[in-house]
Design an enzyme around this catalytic site. Sequence first.
Site, PDB file in Angstrom:
ATOM      1  N   ARG A  25       0.822  -1.198   0.000  1.00  0.00           N
ATOM      2  CA  ARG A  25       0.000   0.000   0.000  1.00  0.00           C
ATOM      3  C   ARG A  25       0.864   1.259   0.000  1.00  0.00           C
ATOM      4  O   ARG A  25       0.999   1.942  -0.992  1.00  0.00           O
ATOM      5  CB  ARG A  25      -0.949  -0.034   1.204  1.00  0.00           C
ATOM      6  CG  ARG A  25      -2.138   0.936   1.094  1.00  0.00           C
ATOM      7  CD  ARG A  25      -1.822   2.357   1.478  1.00  0.00           C
ATOM      8  NE  ARG A  25      -1.418   2.505   2.874  1.00  0.00           N
ATOM      9  CZ  ARG A  25      -1.043   3.670   3.401  1.00  0.00           C
ATOM     10  NH1 ARG A  25      -0.988   4.775   2.643  1.00  0.00           N
ATOM     11  NH2 ARG A  25      -0.672   3.744   4.665  1.00  0.00           N
ATOM     12  N   GLU A 155      -3.589  10.724  10.772  1.00  0.00           N
ATOM     13  CA  GLU A 155      -2.687  11.292   9.775  1.00  0.00           C
ATOM     14  C   GLU A 155      -2.123  12.639  10.244  1.00  0.00           C
ATOM     15  O   GLU A 155      -2.844  13.465  10.792  1.00  0.00           O
ATOM     16  CB  GLU A 155      -3.433  11.477   8.449  1.00  0.00           C
ATOM     17  CG  GLU A 155      -2.536  11.928   7.307  1.00  0.00           C
ATOM     18  CD  GLU A 155      -3.307  12.163   6.020  1.00  0.00           C
ATOM     19  OE1 GLU A 155      -2.680  12.228   4.961  1.00  0.00           O
ATOM     20  OE2 GLU A 155      -4.566  12.298   6.092  1.00  0.00           O
TER      21      GLU A 155
END
Length: 547
Positions: A25, A155
């Site tokens: 990923r 994030e």
Amino acid sequence: MGTAQQVNSYQRMAPFVEIMDSTLRDGEQTNGVSFLPHEKLVMARKLLYDVNVDRIEVASARVSEGEREAVTRICAFAKKVGLLERVEVLGFVDGGKSVDWIKECGGQVINLLAKGSLKHCTQQLNKTPDEHISDIRREVEYAVQQGLSVNLYLEDWSNGMKDSPEYVYQLMDALTLNEAVPEDSAQSTQAKAGAPKGTVAKLKIQRFMLPDTLGVMNPLQVIEYFRKMLKHYPDVHFDFHAHNDYDLAVSNSLAAVLSGARGLHVTVNGLGERCGNAPMASVQAILKDQFHAKTSIVENQLNDLSRMVESFSGITVAPNQPIVGEHVFTQVAGVHADGDSKNKLYYNELVPERFGRKREYALGKNSGRANIAKNLEELGLELTPEQTRRVTERITELGDKKEIVTQEDLPYIVSDVLKHDGSEDRVKLISYVVSTAYGLKPGANIKVEINGHQYDGSAVGDGQYDAFVKALRYIYKKYLNRTFPILANYQVTIPPGGRTDALVQTVISWHYKDGLLRTRGLDADQTEAAIKATFKMLNIVENEHTK
């Protein structure tokens, strides 16, 4: 307790560290890298079966049909072998679309991407913290209802802790409520924070994953921020996700574990956006050797895994990359090889066999007799001290022309040296120039010494070597009035391996008297190798002529 004391206390615990590989990923975000579905499946099998990583993150939801195919294949394989809970897919806060996509592919775990800094929340999403928290809670509730396990990425967490820690804590406070709370309880107000009006969610977030998204942290900051997170949330499972923009991804990963992180994210060969992520092999080695931590990684599979990913990604591993680089277990200096033979004086804990490799000893001008002896031993060749000395001198000579001489070259060098008896040469090449130009025949100008006298000659021919031989013929005919042996056969070989810089072995057969005289030459340059073979022939002829 001070930071140093806390680090030492964690070090004594020697914890187990989960390793989550994100090559399929995050590693695919390397510029120019795109894996095909079958390639992802092959790598996933290798990671789960042979290398035994705890978890793999295999794709981002809803990216493409190719990703859908890859995730479906991987999940089908993992389910068949009972490893589906170790396969994870990145999903987004998108009203359940990612959850549905992952479920349709057969997935069981979603790594939900939320905003870990106030700037990302307000400037990228254009939402207030309460609005974002509410969206996350609904997404988590829906995923759980659909039977998925949920991990949560924060994030840009590193910048969140630096610039807006109160936002990070607000987010965590609202998302770490894992038990339902009665609406009329005293805790109801806190439990409802960010939740849909009139409801109290029962959240089940398994792991909170803390990324240094822009790779801006140093180890001291990692320790400080993890200490704060664990002080506020001591029972939460935290992962750390490092990026390598300052070449600190491995150091930061170690700092995170020293501070209480229970999981680390890595990629094979350090693939990843910009400067990449923390390389799996390096993280594994430093965890085990410097911290004595335990992982599930099978170390002797790491080199094979690296080569596989190198092939599929098209990104060449640097030869000095720790653990998996081509040259990292190659000793160049002769003194090191000598020390290795004397109680392994130049060994450390990074023993190559541990990673499915072997120690090598480079051959070149710096290698010395100890390196050569190690390589001869490896090949099963036994030479006398005098022969070893001559081989060493020959390798030193070749090392001045090439960066390195490989073990594949060694049999050629030994053969070349032993075929030459080492006696005084009667015919010597003093100097030569061969040239070629478009539209003109190659030419050669040479100076040779024969029995102490020097002679000059020049000629043109159909090739550089042909011109050189014709210049020799001119000298022998004009100055010595002697015939020159006629070339019968010319063979060129190189050691196996497909290297463009390999040594060239030239074997030339000459019509001489009533038979054939065969000589060989070895050099990095084909013309030079042929010239050496020619002068060996001339010396044999001259020695017989003067008897």
